[in-house]
Design an enzyme around this catalytic site. Structure first.
Site, PDB file in Angstrom:
ATOM      1  N   HIS A 296       9.665  -1.094   7.167  1.00  8.15           N
ATOM      2  CA  HIS A 296       8.403  -1.106   7.909  1.00  8.15           C
ATOM      3  C   HIS A 296       7.799  -2.498   7.756  1.00  8.15           C
ATOM      4  O   HIS A 296       7.579  -2.969   6.641  1.00  8.15           O
ATOM      5  CB  HIS A 296       7.462  -0.037   7.330  1.00  8.15           C
ATOM      6  CG  HIS A 296       6.136   0.037   8.011  1.00  8.15           C
ATOM      7  ND1 HIS A 296       5.839   0.988   8.972  1.00  8.15           N
ATOM      8  CD2 HIS A 296       5.012  -0.702   7.881  1.00  8.15           C
ATOM      9  CE1 HIS A 296       4.602   0.826   9.389  1.00  8.15           C
ATOM     10  NE2 HIS A 296       4.083  -0.193   8.750  1.00  8.15           N
ATOM     11  N   HIS A 339       0.080   1.370  -0.704  1.00  9.25           N
ATOM     12  CA  HIS A 339      -0.040  -0.003  -1.185  1.00  9.25           C
ATOM     13  C   HIS A 339      -1.447  -0.281  -1.722  1.00  9.25           C
ATOM     14  O   HIS A 339      -2.388   0.473  -1.481  1.00  9.25           O
ATOM     15  CB  HIS A 339       0.315  -1.003  -0.079  1.00  9.25           C
ATOM     16  CG  HIS A 339      -0.588  -0.963   1.124  1.00  9.25           C
ATOM     17  ND1 HIS A 339      -0.593   0.079   2.013  1.00  9.25           N
ATOM     18  CD2 HIS A 339      -1.511  -1.838   1.587  1.00  9.25           C
ATOM     19  CE1 HIS A 339      -1.467  -0.158   2.975  1.00  9.25           C
ATOM     20  NE2 HIS A 339      -2.043  -1.303   2.727  1.00  9.25           N
ATOM     21  N   GLU A 345      -9.972  -3.868   3.989  1.00  8.24           N
ATOM     22  CA  GLU A 345      -9.691  -3.430   5.353  1.00  8.24           C
ATOM     23  C   GLU A 345     -10.768  -2.474   5.876  1.00  8.24           C
ATOM     24  O   GLU A 345     -10.931  -1.372   5.363  1.00  8.24           O
ATOM     25  CB  GLU A 345      -8.331  -2.715   5.396  1.00  8.24           C
ATOM     26  CG  GLU A 345      -7.182  -3.547   4.857  1.00  8.24           C
ATOM     27  CD  GLU A 345      -5.912  -2.740   4.658  1.00  8.24           C
ATOM     28  OE1 GLU A 345      -5.922  -1.517   4.933  1.00  8.24           O
ATOM     29  OE2 GLU A 345      -4.909  -3.309   4.198  1.00  8.24           O
ATOM     30  N   TYR A 354      -4.137   7.707  14.932  1.00  4.54           N
ATOM     31  CA  TYR A 354      -3.480   6.648  14.169  1.00  4.54           C
ATOM     32  C   TYR A 354      -2.317   7.257  13.390  1.00  4.54           C
ATOM     33  O   TYR A 354      -2.465   8.303  12.743  1.00  4.54           O
ATOM     34  CB  TYR A 354      -4.479   5.994  13.220  1.00  4.54           C
ATOM     35  CG  TYR A 354      -3.888   4.971  12.291  1.00  4.54           C
ATOM     36  CD1 TYR A 354      -3.199   3.866  12.787  1.00  4.54           C
ATOM     37  CD2 TYR A 354      -4.003   5.104  10.914  1.00  4.54           C
ATOM     38  CE1 TYR A 354      -2.651   2.925  11.945  1.00  4.54           C
ATOM     39  CE2 TYR A 354      -3.462   4.163  10.050  1.00  4.54           C
ATOM     40  CZ  TYR A 354      -2.776   3.076  10.582  1.00  4.54           C
ATOM     41  OH  TYR A 354      -2.224   2.148   9.741  1.00  4.54           O
TER      42      TYR A 354
END
Length: 442
Positions: A296, A339, A345, A354
């Protein structure tokens, strides 16, 4: 909506390209030939330069435009009085401490209150320090009526508009910009504008960029094409108002709002040329790239605009989008992995679902915050689906999410922490991820 007098030129149209040296005039011959500030400008206009960078900035990053206007900006000045900023906040702002955990909110309803854009800004997070020209603020805007005989400019920040519901008409000194959901607009620092609602109430997201101006990211090994292409960015053609009528000018300066009364409209630029100007972009024209075999890819491949910092490779802000695209890699966990990140963010959803949050709760108009070095990743529904998916080519359709990503920790405002739309249980969504470890089963 303003009643534009017969003497006003309100031509709509756009010029293509990002960072080009544009030129446009609403009256023939208004632009001087061969000199920026002639002894006498055509039509009795005044020449005025607006600089978005230091005078001595390198040519590649030097931003300035020459405006030929009915009155110079200094003639739009009066005695300023402070204005209640409402729910608009500017960094540094540490009104409240929140626990170190992910945060998420439902959409804030528009409601029935009469709100212009200026009154409808609700700050969610701030980061950095506007006074040192570093960092950003993330807002939601709500608007139910147009600004009438009211104008604004922001001396603290460049402004990135991301509509989610309803159209905006941004009537700027440089011309008219119309945007709808799936489009964005950027108004540089110091440029006057007014916000109208051609289709009724509107809601969206707003990023104040205190740092270096947004620009296109370097493509690196990607090469000459894909991501956001310069030709798809549109800058308005000249339009002006010549109206002698009582108006109000509001200025955001030093984190505060100030207002003065005018007897004329300040959007009176008849012609302009240069590379410091507002622009729009249709996010549906973004050309994504992605992995073709396995793994990814980092979300940086979806960077649409970036505000650089003094540290190479570390953005003041990245504006990242997650658009419709094909997922084709094999033997790969396709949603975002789990992560922890040095960047923080702020994420919003314009339409659809999403792919990293398929379990519900993240809906169009909503937003989330995953701050510096806090863990985050797919919810349980997304993890289970991705772990057992048939890895054939799959197209993600009808979706558009975005992220304001900054190197600074984002401070949540007291307003955002206290509204009922905050999903107080979201910070522990990871607890639903079951233990799967079995040492007897490789």
């Amino acid at each position: 909506m303003n009643d534009i007098a017969a003497l006003s030129i309100t031509t709509t149209g756009y010029q293509s390209g990002f960072g080009n040296g544009f030129e446009t005039e609403a009256l023939p011959g208004a632009l001087p030939v061969g000199r920026n500030s002639p002894q006498r400008c055509a039509y009795g206009l005044y020449a005025e330069q607006i600089s978005g960078s230091p005078f001595t900035a390198p040519r590649a990053s030097n931003q300035r435009s020459w405006l030929y206007r009915i009155r110079p900006t200094v003639a739009h000045w009066g005695t300023f009085q402070p204005v209640d900023p409402g729910l608009w906040r500017t960094a540094p702002c540490a009104e409240i401490q929140v626990p170190p955990a992910p945060m998420r909110w439902d959409p804030i309803p528009l409601g029935d209150e009469a709100l212009t854009f200026l009154h409808g800004v609700r700050t969610i997070t701030t980061a950095g320090d506007a006074g040192t020209q570093a960092g950003m603020a993330a807002h939601v805007y709500l608007a139910t009526r147009s600004m009438t005989d009211e104008y604004f400019y922001n001396a603290d920040a460049e402004m990135l508009f991301v509509p989610q519901q309803g159209a905006l008409r941004l009537r700027t000194e440089f011309g008219i910009i119309d945007i709808t959901p799936c489009e964005i607009a950027v108004i540089p620092r110091g440029i006057k504008f007014s916000v109208e609602l051609p289709g009724g109430p509107a809601r969206g997201y707003l990023c104040e960029n205190y740092g270096g101006a947004f620009t296109l990211p370097e493509r690196g090994p990607i090469g000459a094409n894909c991501l956001a292409n310069p030709r798809d960015f549109l800058t308005p053609v000249a339009a002006y108002e010549d109206r002698d009528t009582p108006c109000r000018l509001v200025v955001k300066w030093g984190g505060a709002l100030w207002q003065t009364d005018l007897d004329h409209a300040p959007l009176d630029v008849v012609a302009w040329h240069g590379n410091y100007a507002p622009y729009k972009y249709d996010l549906r024209r973004f050309a994504p790239v992605g992995p073709l075999l396995f793994d990814h890819a980092d979300p940086s491949i979806f960077t649409t605009l970036t505000s650089p910092s003094e540290t190479a490779g570390t953005a003041n802000i990245d504006f990242v989008i997650f658009p419709e695209r094909w997922a084709v890699a094999e033997n790969t966990f396709r949603p975002p992995w789990y992560h922890m990140n040095i960047m923080s963010e702020f994420m919003g959803l314009i339409q659809g679902v999403y792919d990293g949050k398929t379990g519900g709760g993240f809906v169009p108009g909503g937003f989330s915050l995953h701050n510096t070095m806090l863990p985050h990743g797919p919810d349980r529904a997304a993890f289970d689906a991705a772990s057992h998916a048939d890895l054939k080519p799959h197209k993600l359709e009808g979706t558009l999410a975005f992220m304001f990503e900054t190197r600074y920790r984002q401070n949540v405002t007291a307003y955002a922490a206290g509204i009922p739309q905050r999903q107080t249980a979201y910070g522990t969504y990871g607890s639903a991820l079951a233990k799967r470890f079995d040492p007897s089963r490789p």
